[in-house]
Design a protein around this motif. Structure first.
Motif, mmCIF file in Angstrom:
data_model
loop_
_atom_site.group_PDB
_atom_site.id
_atom_site.type_symbol
_atom_site.label_atom_id
_atom_site.label_comp_id
_atom_site.label_asym_id
_atom_site.label_seq_id
_atom_site.Cartn_x
_atom_site.Cartn_y
_atom_site.Cartn_z
ATOM 1 N N THR A 120 -3.705 -18.628 -13.891
ATOM 2 C CA THR A 120 -4.481 -17.877 -14.878
ATOM 3 C C THR A 120 -3.570 -16.997 -15.721
ATOM 4 N N VAL A 121 -2.652 -16.298 -15.059
ATOM 5 C CA VAL A 121 -1.703 -15.450 -15.787
ATOM 6 C C VAL A 121 -0.821 -16.302 -16.691
ATOM 7 N N LEU A 122 -0.425 -17.471 -16.203
ATOM 8 C CA LEU A 122 0.402 -18.375 -16.999
ATOM 9 C C LEU A 122 -0.339 -18.841 -18.250
ATOM 10 N N ARG A 123 -1.612 -19.183 -18.119
ATOM 11 C CA ARG A 123 -2.408 -19.619 -19.272
ATOM 12 C C ARG A 123 -2.566 -18.502 -20.301
ATOM 13 N N ILE A 124 -2.880 -17.313 -19.807
ATOM 14 C CA ILE A 124 -3.057 -16.179 -20.719
ATOM 15 C C ILE A 124 -1.760 -15.892 -21.470
ATOM 16 N N GLY A 125 -0.639 -15.876 -20.751
ATOM 17 C CA GLY A 125 0.644 -15.626 -21.387
ATOM 18 C C GLY A 125 0.970 -16.670 -22.450
ATOM 19 N N SER A 126 0.687 -17.927 -22.160
ATOM 20 C CA SER A 126 0.968 -19.007 -23.114
ATOM 21 C C SER A 126 0.118 -18.858 -24.370
ATOM 22 N N LEU A 127 -1.156 -18.562 -24.188
ATOM 23 C CA LEU A 127 -2.064 -18.452 -25.326
ATOM 24 C C LEU A 127 -1.712 -17.253 -26.208
ATOM 25 N N VAL A 128 -1.422 -16.121 -25.591
ATOM 26 C CA VAL A 128 -1.059 -14.925 -26.359
ATOM 27 C C VAL A 128 0.247 -15.160 -27.118
ATOM 28 N N CYS A 129 1.190 -15.840 -26.483
ATOM 29 C CA CYS A 129 2.465 -16.139 -27.134
ATOM 30 C C CYS A 129 2.251 -17.066 -28.337
ATOM 31 N N ALA A 130 1.347 -18.045 -28.200
ATOM 32 C CA ALA A 130 1.047 -18.956 -29.304
ATOM 33 C C ALA A 130 0.428 -18.213 -30.482
ATOM 34 N N VAL A 131 -0.490 -17.288 -30.190
ATOM 35 C CA VAL A 131 -1.092 -16.481 -31.260
ATOM 36 C C VAL A 131 -0.018 -15.686 -31.990
ATOM 37 N N GLY A 132 0.922 -15.130 -31.246
ATOM 38 C CA GLY A 132 2.005 -14.376 -31.862
ATOM 39 C C GLY A 132 2.860 -15.230 -32.778
ATOM 40 N N ALA A 133 3.131 -16.472 -32.368
ATOM 41 C CA ALA A 133 3.924 -17.377 -33.204
ATOM 42 C C ALA A 133 3.221 -17.660 -34.523
#
Length: 395
Positions: free
Chosen positions: A71-84
């Protein structure tokens, strides 16, 4: 997540984050042009990433107690994608800073989760493969930004290449992983005072190592621009530092007698810094960036390994302290370099890296530093290597 799938997912996440971070310096220069802002003011991009690291250092262990690692991995990936996406398409300064903050928050979550997912008897081999791919991916970022920028549209659009893998990582359904290593890294129990001193010194060493690294990550392209090169060429040659980092990490820490690997790496980084600072030729600056990258490469993994190997505290807590150290360094040193550049010029300001390196060598020169790097449990040193963002981290 089990077996091979662990390595693939963590590799995808860290490689995508490494691509974004390696492109940060070129992105600062391109944003300054696109938004008609000074490069000094856009130093807040690296500060936004640092804020993400600090926040995750505080709340990360609590999140890991409440949520599954996936769950933490998914959240981190999604937030990082939004930042990009925000960085690539930002029409205004505030949006760009928000993008940097998202990349920082998401990337810091990936950094925190990675060593906890890839643990066990085969962690060393899996993390070695992950780090190799992440380092190679980081080299591509400045090259891609420069190539896209030379074709007409803004080079920031090259950051969108990291979005599909990050989104895929966030939406892919996998079996949750609830377990994580929570045993201390040493069989002995150190006194509270001794452990506190060891952790404080370890934190300071990580601060110095990351501070030196991010001076180059953030300001390398701006330094090349100052030599008179056009934007596209500067962004392309900005890959010199991550190339040096990849070479340094492929070679691995250099051990000489009983000295810490920080000593030869730091001396090589000083040579590269002098070339970058004292010469105004694009060729000399580019060569200096390669040499500096090769020398800087082992500093963060070695200092973080020593911190996480501190006897007594839980490794999850020590990883969070490492993230806090990284955040502190990224908040302070690139901004300090920018302030010096306003007082003198960028080539003179780059000399700030040298006292940082000398302080790190002084704190790491004792022979027992090498002993501290030996993992108390078979794969500890390899586990913490994956924490490098230019890998990188990442680095």
């Amino acid at each position: 997540m089990t077996g091979r799938a662990d390595g693939i997912r963590i590799g995808v996440g860290l490689s995508s984050m490494g691509y974004l971070l390696a492109g940060l310096g070129a992105c600062v220069a391109v944003l300054a042009r696109d938004l008609d802002e000074s490069t000094g003011r856009l130093a807040l991009l690296s500060s936004a990433f640092a804020v993400g690291l600090v926040v995750v250092a505080v709340v990360g262990p609590m999140l890991l107690r409440s949520w599954a690692l996936t769950t933490v991995l998914r959240i981190g990936s999604l937030v990082c994608a939004v930042g990009a996406v925000l960085l690539a398409l930002a029409p205004a300064y505030g949006v760009a800073v928000a993008g940097g903050l998202c990349v920082g928050l998401g990337g810091a979550l990936l950094v925190l989760v990675a060593p906890l997912v890839l643990h066990g008897p085969t962690a060393a081999a899996r993390l070695s493969r992950v780090n190799a791919v992440a380092s190679a991916t980081g080299i591509l970022a400045p090259i891609a930004i420069g190539a896209v920028d030379s074709l007409g549209p803004t080079g920031r659009l090259a950051l969108l290449a990291a979005v599909p893998p990050l989104v895929g990582l966030a939406v892919l359904k996998v079996k949750p992983v609830d377990g994580q290593p929570d045993e201390p890294l040493s069989g002995g129990v150190a006194s509270t005072r001794t452990a506190a001193v060891a952790v404080a010194l370890g934190w300071l060493r990580v601060v110095l190592a990351v501070g030196v690294e991010f001076c180059f990550v953030v300001w390398a392209v701006a330094r090349l621009l100052a030599t008179g090169l056009p934007m596209a060429t500067s962004a392309l040659l900005g890959s010199a530092f991550p190339i040096g980092m990849a070479v340094g990490r492929a070679v691995g820490p250099i051990h000489w007698r009983t000295w810490s690997p920080v000593v030869p790496g730091g001396l090589l980084a000083i040579i590269g810094t002098l070339l970058v600072s004292l010469f105004d030729s694009p060729a000399a600056v580019t060569i200096g960036l390669v040499i500096a990258g090769t020398g800087v490469a082992p500093l963060y993994p070695v200092t973080l390994a020593a911190l996480v190997a501190t006897p007594g505290p839980n490794p999850t807590r020590l990883a969070a302290i490492g993230a806090l150290a990284s955040g502190t360094a990224i908040l302070v040193t690139p901004a300090a370099l920018a302030s010096l550049a306003r007082l003198a010029d960028l080539r003179t300001a780059y000399l700030i890296a040298i006292p940082l390196i000398l302080a790190l060598i002084a704190l790491s020169r004792r022979p027992d530093r090498r002993e501290a790097l030996q993992p108390a449990h078979g794969d500890t040193l390899h586990r913490v290597d994956c924490l490098t963002p230019r890998a990188q981290q990442s680095d």
